[in-house]
Design an enzyme around this catalytic site. Structure first.
Site, PDB file in Angstrom:
ATOM      1  N   GLU A  48       0.638  -1.394   0.056  1.00  0.00           N
ATOM      2  CA  GLU A  48       0.196   0.122   0.193  1.00  0.00           C
ATOM      3  C   GLU A  48       0.474   1.983  -0.004  1.00  0.00           C
ATOM      4  OE1 GLU A  48      -1.172  -2.260   3.892  1.00  0.00           O
ATOM      5  OE2 GLU A  48       0.173  -2.667   2.421  1.00  0.00           O
ATOM      6  N   ASP A 108      25.928 -39.072   1.833  1.00  0.00           N
ATOM      7  CA  ASP A 108      25.533 -38.444   0.569  1.00  0.00           C
ATOM      8  C   ASP A 108      26.775 -38.077   0.214  1.00  0.00           C
ATOM      9  OD1 ASP A 108      23.927 -40.514   0.153  1.00  0.00           O
ATOM     10  OD2 ASP A 108      22.226 -39.025   0.590  1.00  0.00           O
TER      11      ASP A 108
END
Length: 344
Positions: free
Chosen positions: A46, A194
């Site tokens: 706004e 991993d």
């Protein structure tokens, strides 16, 4: 209001802010200006819109905003005060701001003599702001759990190899989902096994513009030479096993949505705790058999205890299938368990 939602979508999808749009109308209904929130620390929608208008034209004008104007001082001042100071005569908004500090802008405007109309296109705005609203209301990020598996539910072969169950299209979609969340979370077991980078990458391996914050959950230390320590957004480690506390801690880092790729241990713990808001399951047309299932024990002892899901969509990604699902919400009077404790 619908135009306001279109404007809101121009703002960044990730970050510590709500995407908000605003339209300023003259007393005759003419569009004077439009604005949207461009990210944390920038003017709210706004205020962005009002800055584009001659101040004399703002007196008696209507501000249409997709979220209740805020009522607190953060990186910027309270929008409710800015609207009052500008002489805005009417404010129309879609959804109440659920934040304890930000809420109250509507009451402040009414006290200042401004006509306030709430709830316009509230359902559409709720859907648009779903992740952000959930994170503020529950004081934890929106949680998306992802896994890739064979059709028989295996995440890896018997020897532990898992690259690659799915094809290139599915894997690229995963990277896009990483970029669409504020953070990516794995357990220390995944890091040790991993050594993932936890980055969001394009087809050629390049880093995407939006990178999720890397988060590692668990007590075991992350090795000094781990790839995740070189993450462009940095690394957050969350020790312990209190999932609610860990997720709330992420809110302190400005995280409103988290993408969980932490393997069966972390995923199963979140599912069992009722902390999952959405599932992304990538199914490959292969069969692996063996013990390495995508999820571990969920505390389901018999069929009546099963965790029911509502499938939102199925999408083909090359040879693979993406199933998007959410915890099932039982209808009033339903005699079965909802298995959805994420909102309690």
């Amino acid at each position: 209001m619908r135009r306001g939602l279109e404007l809101a979508a121009l703002g960044p999808a990730v970050g510590d802010h709500a995407r908000v749009g605003a339209v300023i109308l003259s007393p005759d209904g003419e569009v004077l200006a439009e604005g949207w929130h461009k990210g944390a620390g920038t003017p709210h929608a706004e205020v962005d819109a009002m800055a584009k208008v001659d101040p004399a034209l703002l007196r008696g004008a209507t501000a249409v905003v997709t979220l209740e104007p805020c009522n607190h001082v953060g990186r910027t001042g309270p929008c409710a005060v800015a609207l009052l100071d500008a002489g805005i005569g009417r404010v129309v908004y879609a959804v109440d701001d659920p934040g304890d500090q930000a809420h109250g802008g509507a009451d402040r405007l009414r006290a200042g003599g401004v006509e306030v109309v709430p709830g316009v296109l509230a359902d559409e705005a709720e859907a648009f702001l779903e992740r952000w609203l959930t994170s503020v209301r529950l004081d934890r990020p929106w949680v998306t759990v992802k896994w890739a598996s064979s059709l028989d539910g295996r995440a890896a072969a018997a020897d532990g190899t898992s690259r690659w169950i799915t094809g290139a299209a599915a894997r690229q979609h995963v990277h896009e989902q990483r970029a669409a969340h504020d953070a990516i979370l794995v357990g220390t077991g995944t890091v040790l096994a991993d050594d993932p980078s936890l980055t969001a990458r394009g087809d050629a391996g390049e880093l995407l513009a939006d990178q999720p914050l890397a988060v590692v959950l668990g007590d075991r230390p992350v090795p000094d030479d781990a790839a995740v320590r070189r993450h462009p957004r940095g690394l957050v480690t969350l020790p312990g096993h209190d999932l609610v506390a860990a997720l709330r801690a992420l809110r302190g880092h400005g995280v409103h949505s988290v993408f969980v790729e932490g393997g069966p241990t972390v995923a199963s713990a979140l599912v069992a705790a009722g902390l999952v808001d959405e599932y992304l399951v990538y199914l490959a047309p292969v069969l692996l058999g063996g013990p390495r299932t995508a999820l571990d024990d969920l505390g389901v002892g018999s069929m009546p205890d099963r965790r029911r899901l509502h499938v939102l969509s199925t999408t083909s990604l090359g040879p693979d299938l993406l199933v998007r699902a959410r915890p099932h919400h039982a209808a009033p009077g339903h005699d079965g368990p909802t298995n959805d404790r994420s909102t309690t």
